[in-house]
Design a protein around this motif. Structure first.
Motif, PDB file in Angstrom:
ATOM      1  N   ASN A  88       0.832  -1.210   0.000  1.00 22.44           N
ATOM      2  CA  ASN A  88       0.000   0.000   0.000  1.00 22.44           C
ATOM      3  C   ASN A  88       0.866   1.260   0.000  1.00 22.44           C
ATOM      4  OD1 ASN A  88      -2.792  -0.791  -0.028  1.00 22.44           O
ATOM      5  ND2 ASN A  88      -2.556  -1.554   2.053  1.00 22.44           N
ATOM      6  N   ALA A  89       1.898   1.281   0.829  1.00 22.42           N
ATOM      7  CA  ALA A  89       2.768   2.459   0.922  1.00 22.42           C
ATOM      8  C   ALA A  89       3.538   2.685  -0.373  1.00 22.42           C
ATOM      9  CB  ALA A  89       3.730   2.305   2.100  1.00 22.42           C
ATOM     10  N   VAL A  90       4.089   1.616  -0.950  1.00 25.23           N
ATOM     11  CA  VAL A  90       4.874   1.752  -2.180  1.00 25.23           C
ATOM     12  C   VAL A  90       3.986   2.204  -3.333  1.00 25.23           C
ATOM     13  CG1 VAL A  90       6.152   0.457  -3.933  1.00 25.23           C
ATOM     14  CG2 VAL A  90       6.711   0.168  -1.509  1.00 25.23           C
ATOM     15  N   ILE A  91       2.810   1.636  -3.466  1.00 19.27           N
ATOM     16  CA  ILE A  91       1.923   2.039  -4.562  1.00 19.27           C
ATOM     17  C   ILE A  91       1.504   3.498  -4.400  1.00 19.27           C
ATOM     18  CG2 ILE A  91      -0.405   1.690  -5.504  1.00 19.27           C
ATOM     19  CD1 ILE A  91       0.217  -1.324  -5.380  1.00 19.27           C
ATOM     20  N   GLY A  92       1.217   3.918  -3.178  1.00 22.95           N
ATOM     21  CA  GLY A  92       0.902   5.329  -2.943  1.00 22.95           C
ATOM     22  C   GLY A  92       2.051   6.230  -3.339  1.00 22.95           C
ATOM     23  N   ASN A 142       4.556  10.156  -6.852  1.00 25.42           N
ATOM     24  CA  ASN A 142       5.879  10.697  -7.157  1.00 25.42           C
ATOM     25  C   ASN A 142       6.452  10.290  -8.502  1.00 25.42           C
ATOM     26  OD1 ASN A 142       5.714  11.793  -4.615  1.00 25.42           O
ATOM     27  ND2 ASN A 142       7.037  10.301  -3.655  1.00 25.42           N
ATOM     28  N   TYR A 143       5.789   9.421  -9.224  1.00 30.84           N
ATOM     29  CA  TYR A 143       6.323   8.946 -10.508  1.00 30.84           C
ATOM     30  C   TYR A 143       5.265   9.061 -11.605  1.00 30.84           C
ATOM     31  CZ  TYR A 143      10.298   7.235  -7.875  1.00 30.84           C
ATOM     32  OH  TYR A 143      11.415   7.171  -7.077  1.00 30.84           O
ATOM     33  N   PRO A 144       4.962  10.286 -12.041  1.00 28.80           N
ATOM     34  CA  PRO A 144       3.932  10.474 -13.069  1.00 28.80           C
ATOM     35  C   PRO A 144       4.214   9.766 -14.394  1.00 28.80           C
ATOM     36  CG  PRO A 144       4.987  12.572 -12.511  1.00 28.80           C
ATOM     37  CD  PRO A 144       5.517  11.549 -11.564  1.00 28.80           C
ATOM     38  N   PRO A 145       5.486   9.452 -14.750  1.00 28.41           N
ATOM     39  CA  PRO A 145       5.702   8.718 -15.994  1.00 28.41           C
ATOM     40  C   PRO A 145       5.133   7.284 -15.978  1.00 28.41           C
ATOM     41  CG  PRO A 145       7.720   9.853 -15.356  1.00 28.41           C
ATOM     42  CD  PRO A 145       6.766   9.945 -14.195  1.00 28.41           C
ATOM     43  N   ILE A 146       4.813   6.759 -14.773  1.00 28.52           N
ATOM     44  CA  ILE A 146       4.184   5.442 -14.706  1.00 28.52           C
ATOM     45  C   ILE A 146       2.726   5.615 -15.110  1.00 28.52           C
ATOM     46  CG2 ILE A 146       3.466   3.536 -13.208  1.00 28.52           C
ATOM     47  CD1 ILE A 146       5.975   4.023 -11.532  1.00 28.52           C
ATOM     48  N   THR A 147       2.340   4.989 -16.217  1.00 26.40           N
ATOM     49  CA  THR A 147       0.979   5.150 -16.737  1.00 26.40           C
ATOM     50  C   THR A 147       0.021   4.081 -16.220  1.00 26.40           C
ATOM     51  OG1 THR A 147       1.544   3.863 -18.698  1.00 26.40           O
ATOM     52  CG2 THR A 147       1.757   6.277 -18.852  1.00 26.40           C
ATOM     53  N   GLU A 148       0.532   2.926 -15.866  1.00 30.24           N
ATOM     54  CA  GLU A 148      -0.302   1.865 -15.306  1.00 30.24           C
ATOM     55  C   GLU A 148       0.572   1.024 -14.389  1.00 30.24           C
ATOM     56  OE1 GLU A 148      -3.439  -1.636 -16.630  1.00 30.24           O
ATOM     57  OE2 GLU A 148      -2.374  -0.533 -18.182  1.00 30.24           O
ATOM     58  N   SER A 153      -3.994  -9.501   5.051  1.00 26.62           N
ATOM     59  CA  SER A 153      -3.480  -8.395   4.251  1.00 26.62           C
ATOM     60  C   SER A 153      -4.571  -7.375   3.928  1.00 26.62           C
ATOM     61  CB  SER A 153      -2.873  -8.918   2.941  1.00 26.62           C
ATOM     62  OG  SER A 153      -2.405  -7.833   2.162  1.00 26.62           O
ATOM     63  N   THR A 154      -4.211  -6.104   4.075  1.00 24.47           N
ATOM     64  CA  THR A 154      -5.122  -5.020   3.698  1.00 24.47           C
ATOM     65  C   THR A 154      -4.968  -4.668   2.223  1.00 24.47           C
ATOM     66  OG1 THR A 154      -3.487  -3.347   4.304  1.00 24.47           O
ATOM     67  CG2 THR A 154      -5.066  -4.026   6.019  1.00 24.47           C
ATOM     68  N   PHE A 155      -4.076  -5.378   1.538  1.00 24.31           N
ATOM     69  CA  PHE A 155      -3.802  -5.130   0.124  1.00 24.31           C
ATOM     70  C   PHE A 155      -4.164  -6.370  -0.683  1.00 24.31           C
ATOM     71  CE2 PHE A 155      -1.110  -5.291  -3.628  1.00 24.31           C
ATOM     72  CZ  PHE A 155      -1.341  -4.045  -4.177  1.00 24.31           C
ATOM     73  N   THR A 156      -4.843  -6.156  -1.794  1.00 22.15           N
ATOM     74  CA  THR A 156      -5.181  -7.264  -2.693  1.00 22.15           C
ATOM     75  C   THR A 156      -4.398  -7.087  -3.990  1.00 22.15           C
ATOM     76  OG1 THR A 156      -7.408  -7.381  -1.778  1.00 22.15           O
ATOM     77  CG2 THR A 156      -7.044  -8.472  -3.894  1.00 22.15           C
ATOM     78  N   PRO A 157      -3.410  -7.957  -4.228  1.00 22.99           N
ATOM     79  CA  PRO A 157      -2.603  -7.829  -5.448  1.00 22.99           C
ATOM     80  C   PRO A 157      -3.404  -8.208  -6.690  1.00 22.99           C
ATOM     81  CG  PRO A 157      -1.911  -9.729  -4.161  1.00 22.99           C
ATOM     82  CD  PRO A 157      -2.975  -9.044  -3.372  1.00 22.99           C
TER      83      PRO A 157
END
Length: 174
Positions: free
Chosen positions: A109-113, A118-124, A136-140
């Protein structure tokens, strides 16, 4: 091998590599095309490396750490590196984020946030892990095994967490 009480999962090297291959199949069968694999070091390095080879995609690395105490068995504060190491300048485009497991979900969750902010060039951005724990509070987006009993996972290389150079010298009689 899951213990009878469901509290420990012991994974051999063969099982570990088979699970990574099954993860590759899941990603492939989804039909999603991506440009780069971003692995979270340390847990995502081995799966990231293998997926990078299978898909013939560059491997970027972001270092994170939360399991440091008691030979890596106690979770502490999450540290996320300020920079991503990538062979192609800046990370951009469609990125597959790889880690070994979604444990509490806090790291992913923290890394994806951080990546989204902070990395607008990542489009998806999509995520792939070997194991997802029930807590887990995160579902991959991609996961191979769901663990409803939330066991401690004993990965095959963890014996190196407690081996020191002097022990290797004695073992190999160098």
């Amino acid at each position: 091998m899951l213990t009878e009480d469901g509290k420990h999962l012991y994974v051999s090297y063969d099982e570990y590599h088979n699970l990574i291959e099954k993860l590759a199949i899941k990603v492939h069968q989804s039909g999603w095309e991506f440009d780069t694999i971003l692995c979270l070091a340390r847990g995502g390095m081995r799966p990231g490396d293998i997926l990078s080879r299978i898909f013939e995609k560059p491997l970027a690395i972001m270092s994170t750490s939360s399991y440091r105490a008691a030979a890596g068995t106690q979770q502490g504060n999450l540290d996320i590196a300020r920079y991503i190491t990538t062979p192609k300048g800046e990370i951009a485009g469609r990125v597959l984020l790889v880690d070994d497991l979604a444990d509490s979900g806090h790291t992913l969750n923290a890394v994806i946030g951080l990546l989204k902010n902070n990395y607008p060039p990542i489009t998806e951005l999509r995520s792939a892990v070997i194991w997802t724990k029930q807590v887990s509070t995160f579902t991959p987006d991609y996961s191979v095994e769901y663990l409803p009993t939330n066991p401690w996972i004993h990965q095959p290389f963890e014996s190196y967490d407690t081996i020191r150079p002097a022990q290797l010298l004695a073992k190999w009689k160098v």
